[in-house]
Design a protein around this motif. Structure first.
Motif, PDB file in Angstrom:
ATOM      1  N   GLN A   1       0.920  -1.269  -0.095  1.00 31.88           N
ATOM      2  CA  GLN A   1      -0.017  -0.091  -0.006  1.00 31.88           C
ATOM      3  C   GLN A   1       1.005   1.209  -0.081  1.00 31.88           C
ATOM      4  O   GLN A   1       0.630   2.351  -0.892  1.00 31.88           O
ATOM      5  N   SER A   2       1.973   1.303   0.710  1.00 36.10           N
ATOM      6  CA  SER A   2       2.739   2.295   1.046  1.00 36.10           C
ATOM      7  C   SER A   2       3.576   2.803  -0.417  1.00 36.10           C
ATOM      8  O   SER A   2       3.538   3.971  -0.775  1.00 36.10           O
ATOM      9  N   GLN A   3       3.881   1.624  -1.311  1.00 31.65           N
ATOM     10  CA  GLN A   3       4.752   1.986  -2.489  1.00 31.65           C
ATOM     11  C   GLN A   3       3.301   2.468  -3.556  1.00 31.65           C
ATOM     12  O   GLN A   3       3.809   3.325  -4.103  1.00 31.65           O
TER      13      GLN A   3
ATOM     14  N   LEU B   1       1.893   7.205  -6.689  1.00 34.05           N
ATOM     15  CA  LEU B   1       0.904   8.229  -7.008  1.00 34.05           C
ATOM     16  C   LEU B   1       1.272   9.579  -6.473  1.00 34.05           C
ATOM     17  O   LEU B   1       0.412  10.395  -6.668  1.00 34.05           O
ATOM     18  N   ALA B   2       2.478   9.832  -6.020  1.00 36.12           N
ATOM     19  CA  ALA B   2       2.869  11.185  -5.415  1.00 36.12           C
ATOM     20  C   ALA B   2       2.077  11.635  -4.131  1.00 36.12           C
ATOM     21  O   ALA B   2       1.918  12.791  -4.037  1.00 36.12           O
TER      22      ALA B   2
ATOM     23  N   SER C   1      -1.604   2.396 -26.667  1.00 29.73           N
ATOM     24  CA  SER C   1      -1.743   1.492 -25.495  1.00 29.73           C
ATOM     25  C   SER C   1      -0.453   1.405 -24.888  1.00 29.73           C
ATOM     26  O   SER C   1       0.508   1.399 -25.483  1.00 29.73           O
ATOM     27  N   TYR C   2      -0.362   1.175 -23.360  1.00 29.97           N
ATOM     28  CA  TYR C   2       0.875   1.213 -22.585  1.00 29.97           C
ATOM     29  C   TYR C   2       0.835   0.039 -21.463  1.00 29.97           C
ATOM     30  O   TYR C   2      -0.299  -0.084 -21.048  1.00 29.97           O
ATOM     31  N   ASP C   3       2.068  -0.465 -21.345  1.00 26.34           N
ATOM     32  CA  ASP C   3       1.887  -1.397 -20.306  1.00 26.34           C
ATOM     33  C   ASP C   3       2.535  -0.450 -19.086  1.00 26.34           C
ATOM     34  O   ASP C   3       3.646  -0.351 -18.797  1.00 26.34           O
ATOM     35  N   VAL C   4       1.397  -0.364 -18.377  1.00 27.79           N
ATOM     36  CA  VAL C   4       1.635   0.403 -17.132  1.00 27.79           C
ATOM     37  C   VAL C   4       2.570  -0.160 -15.999  1.00 27.79           C
ATOM     38  O   VAL C   4       2.877   0.417 -15.120  1.00 27.79           O
ATOM     39  N   LYS C   5       2.416  -1.629 -15.900  1.00 25.22           N
ATOM     40  CA  LYS C   5       3.259  -2.314 -14.974  1.00 25.22           C
ATOM     41  C   LYS C   5       4.815  -1.828 -15.201  1.00 25.22           C
ATOM     42  O   LYS C   5       5.179  -1.577 -13.953  1.00 25.22           O
ATOM     43  N   VAL C   6       5.297  -1.684 -16.166  1.00 26.83           N
ATOM     44  CA  VAL C   6       6.778  -1.306 -16.189  1.00 26.83           C
ATOM     45  C   VAL C   6       7.003   0.047 -15.772  1.00 26.83           C
ATOM     46  O   VAL C   6       7.981   0.364 -15.091  1.00 26.83           O
TER      47      VAL C   6
ATOM     48  N   LEU D   1       5.098   1.755 -13.522  1.00 27.51           N
ATOM     49  CA  LEU D   1       4.598   1.899 -12.210  1.00 27.51           C
ATOM     50  C   LEU D   1       5.853   1.249 -11.376  1.00 27.51           C
ATOM     51  O   LEU D   1       6.507   1.682 -10.326  1.00 27.51           O
ATOM     52  N   GLN D   2       6.623   0.376 -12.031  1.00 34.32           N
ATOM     53  CA  GLN D   2       7.759  -0.126 -11.250  1.00 34.32           C
ATOM     54  C   GLN D   2       9.024   0.775 -11.037  1.00 34.32           C
ATOM     55  O   GLN D   2       9.634   0.882 -10.254  1.00 34.32           O
TER      56      GLN D   2
END
Length: 428
Positions: free
Chosen positions: A103-105, A110-111, A326-331, A333-334
């Protein structure tokens, strides 16, 4: 084994997969700064609820510019278009079920700084933001919402479902992910309907081990306060770079617009309003200064520009264009430090008591069509879990015939709905 959550961002969507099921959502009459105008209302106590969505606005803007730089770095020389508010809304809803470091991450990614804002205020901020964006009296049509598609056998904690419904207005649907074809059709039909056909295929190839899909959609339709005259559209050159020139349909309008040159950021900015409470900001970098503009943009610039804008008679030239990205948001966000939710360290025990869940995929899809009448745009995010007169000086020319940036903003909530870069208007 961790059960998996897939995030699909359409403007934003989450999809969750599970390897083992544990059991069983222009105004041209005044040059006042909209933000200052709203703060005045707050001071007068006319709407103290407005403070809730304004409290999260700086973090949402910070996240928007940070995410933009991540996307632009991956596709140098390519068009960019996404909905930051869709992605942040979807991830914030997911954080309802996250615990501990996971949750903290998410909050940090998200700033949000929990020493400056409480978790409760974050969720109440999004609750009010969703309410305000969906306000029916706005002449600029904005629809934003969330949905949960849940495997019939998944035992989701009642508190997570209630919070998702109350705070994020999330709809809930029972799904049979064992029949992937049927589940995909259910989700895609839902998104297609909510985005008015702009995004017909939100998900493709759902894993049969999926146990939950979380998604956020956003749809925008705005008509220019002063439409461009169709008869003024001309085919002109657009200079992609020193070696590439393409032909575009360049729209023309003469009128009075909010205008400034930002000497510190090396760019010219023009605000072109829609009917209602939304505006598009076109940012044209000085020659050879695109990188400096991209690197320097930050949340304070919108407020700075709002105070520095002057009405000026302009000849405005904007190309007609349509983008679909279209974007791979996983990368993405990591890179922002959101890692645990995607691996074996994920703690999503606020969603289900039994069985571990993790997010395995996050996809964001967004489309926009800018034309002489106005703009239509849509996006979705999905998470999958697997366990302008006479006797006046000549007008200034604002001519977007080279790469530029643009923002679509809701002025009542100080929110960046969509963020784009046009490098080549002929690339869809």
């Amino acid at each position: 084994m961790k059960h998996i959550i897939y995030l699909f961002l359409l403007s934003i969507g989450l999809v969750v997969h599970c390897h083992h099921l544990p059991g069983h959502h222009n105004d041209q009459e005044t040059d006042e700064n909209p933000a200052e105008h709203q703060h005045q209302h707050l001071e007068e106590g006319q709407d103290n609820k407005t403070a809730k969505c304004h409290k999260i606005a700086p973090s949402n803007a910070d996240f928007a510019f940070t995410l933009y730089r991540q996307i632009a770095a991956d596709g140098a020389g390519r068009n960019v278009f996404f909905s930051p508010v869709s992605i942040s809304t979807c991830m914030a809803m997911l954080s309802l079920g996250a615990k501990s470091e996971t949750q903290s991450q998410i909050h940090k990614g998200l700033a949000f700084n929990l020493s400056e804002i409480e978790e409760k205020e974050i969720h109440e901020g999004f609750q009010h933001l969703i309410h305000m964006l969906n306000r029916p009296k706005n002449k600029a049509e904005i629809n934003i919402g969330n949905a949960l598609f849940i495997e019939e056998s998944l035992k989701v904690l009642p508190k997570f479902l209630e919070d998702a419904k109350t705070l994020y207005k999330s709809e809930g649907f029972s799904s049979n992910f064992q029949n992937a074809t049927l589940a995909e059709k259910q989700i895609n039909d839902y998104v297609k309907n909510k985005t008015h056909g702009k995004i017909p295929q939100a998900v493709d190839g759902l894993d049969p081990s999926t146990v939950m899909v979380l998604l956020n959609y956003i749809f925008f339709k705005g008509f220019w306060e002063h439409p461009f005259n169709t008869r003024s559209i001309r085919e002109e050159d657009f200079f992609v770079n020193a070696n590439t020139t393409v032909k575009v349909n360049l729209m023309f309008q003469n009128g009075h617009y909010k205008y400034l040159h930002d000497d510190d950021l090396f760019c010219t900015v023009v605000e072109i309003p829609y009917k209602g409470d939304a505006s598009a900001f076109f940012i044209l970098p000085d020659e050879g200064k695109m990188q400096q503009v991209e690197d320097g943009l930050m949340k304070g610039h919108l407020s700075k520009w709002g105070k520095a804008f002057q009405y000026k008679q302009l000849d405005v030239y904007i190309p007609k264009f349509s983008l679909s990205k279209s974007y791979d948001v996983k990368v993405l966000l990591q890179r922002l430090g959101v890692t645990n939710v995607f691996d074996q360290n994920a703690d999503l025990s606020g969603i289900v008591e039994e069985g571990d869940l993790r997010v395995s995929k996050a996809i964001h899809k967004a489309v926009v069509d800018v034309h002489e009448s106005g703009t239509e745009a849509a996006a979705v995010t999905v998470i999958q879990i697997t366990r302008m007169s006479a006797h006046r000086p000549p007008p200034t020319v604002f001519r977007c015939d080279k790469p530029f940036l643009f923002l679509i903003c809701d002025k009542m909530t100080n929110s960046i709905l969509f963020f784009g870069k046009v490098m080549n208007p002929t690339e869809k």
